[in-house]
Design a protein around this motif. Sequence first.
Motif, PDB file in Angstrom:
ATOM      1  N   UNK A 167       0.842  -1.201   0.000  1.00 20.12           N
ATOM      2  CA  UNK A 167       0.000   0.000   0.000  1.00 20.12           C
ATOM      3  C   UNK A 167       0.877   1.251   0.000  1.00 20.12           C
ATOM      4  N   UNK A 168       1.915   1.262   0.834  1.00 18.86           N
ATOM      5  CA  UNK A 168       2.822   2.413   0.902  1.00 18.86           C
ATOM      6  C   UNK A 168       3.415   2.709  -0.480  1.00 18.86           C
ATOM      7  N   UNK A 184       3.043   6.632   2.725  1.00 19.86           N
ATOM      8  CA  UNK A 184       2.604   5.924   3.928  1.00 19.86           C
ATOM      9  C   UNK A 184       1.601   4.857   3.521  1.00 19.86           C
ATOM     10  N   UNK A 185       1.696   3.709   4.152  1.00 23.98           N
ATOM     11  CA  UNK A 185       0.741   2.627   3.944  1.00 23.98           C
ATOM     12  C   UNK A 185       0.227   2.141   5.278  1.00 23.98           C
ATOM     13  N   UNK A 186      -0.945   1.552   5.263  1.00 28.21           N
ATOM     14  CA  UNK A 186      -1.524   0.985   6.479  1.00 28.21           C
ATOM     15  C   UNK A 186      -2.261  -0.293   6.114  1.00 28.21           C
ATOM     16  N   UNK A 189      -5.176  10.239   4.639  1.00 32.66           N
ATOM     17  CA  UNK A 189      -4.110   9.446   5.255  1.00 32.66           C
ATOM     18  C   UNK A 189      -4.324   7.966   4.965  1.00 32.66           C
ATOM     19  N   UNK A 190      -3.235   7.219   5.012  1.00 35.89           N
ATOM     20  CA  UNK A 190      -3.292   5.778   4.772  1.00 35.89           C
ATOM     21  C   UNK A 190      -4.206   5.073   5.769  1.00 35.89           C
ATOM     22  N   UNK A 191      -4.117   5.465   7.037  1.00 32.86           N
ATOM     23  CA  UNK A 191      -4.937   4.836   8.072  1.00 32.86           C
ATOM     24  C   UNK A 191      -6.418   5.075   7.810  1.00 32.86           C
ATOM     25  N   UNK A 192      -6.761   6.298   7.392  1.00 31.34           N
ATOM     26  CA  UNK A 192      -8.158   6.631   7.100  1.00 31.34           C
ATOM     27  C   UNK A 192      -8.666   5.804   5.922  1.00 31.34           C
TER      28      UNK A 192
END
Length: 139
Positions: free
Chosen positions: A17-18, A30-32, A57-60
């Motif tokens: 993902x990153x 950034x990946x999550x 953001x990746x987390x979102x």
Amino acid sequence: MSNRAQNTELFELAKTAMNKAYVPYSRFHVGAAILTADGQFYSGCNVENAAFPEGTCAEAGAIASMVLGGETLIKDIYVIGKGEELVTPCGGCRQKIREFSSADTMIHICGEEGVRKSLTMNELLPFSFGPENLEQAAS
């Protein structure tokens, strides 16, 4: 460090993902990746746009994918970024993660080599405000 061993599949999902992040302005990938309580995997990457710093953001992104998949409880979340410093979730993402966490939720902060630090939700966001606060206020 968590008692849980690094989940290689989840780490690789976050790393993939990153590497797919759309970051033409910051160049900060950034990946999550999330493992839910039901054993499902979801991932996300950060996505910027010309109205920088407005973006996702990746987390979102991973959380939105999880909710779309019908899940609402994060067991583990891996967050990965490049560089020497820890790439921890921003304040807004800490609150987003908190919304879908339990006392057992672990946040794993990664570099390209693997997990650098693992934290409980309470360590990442102590004295947090969550859904139960609203339930108490309503009664």
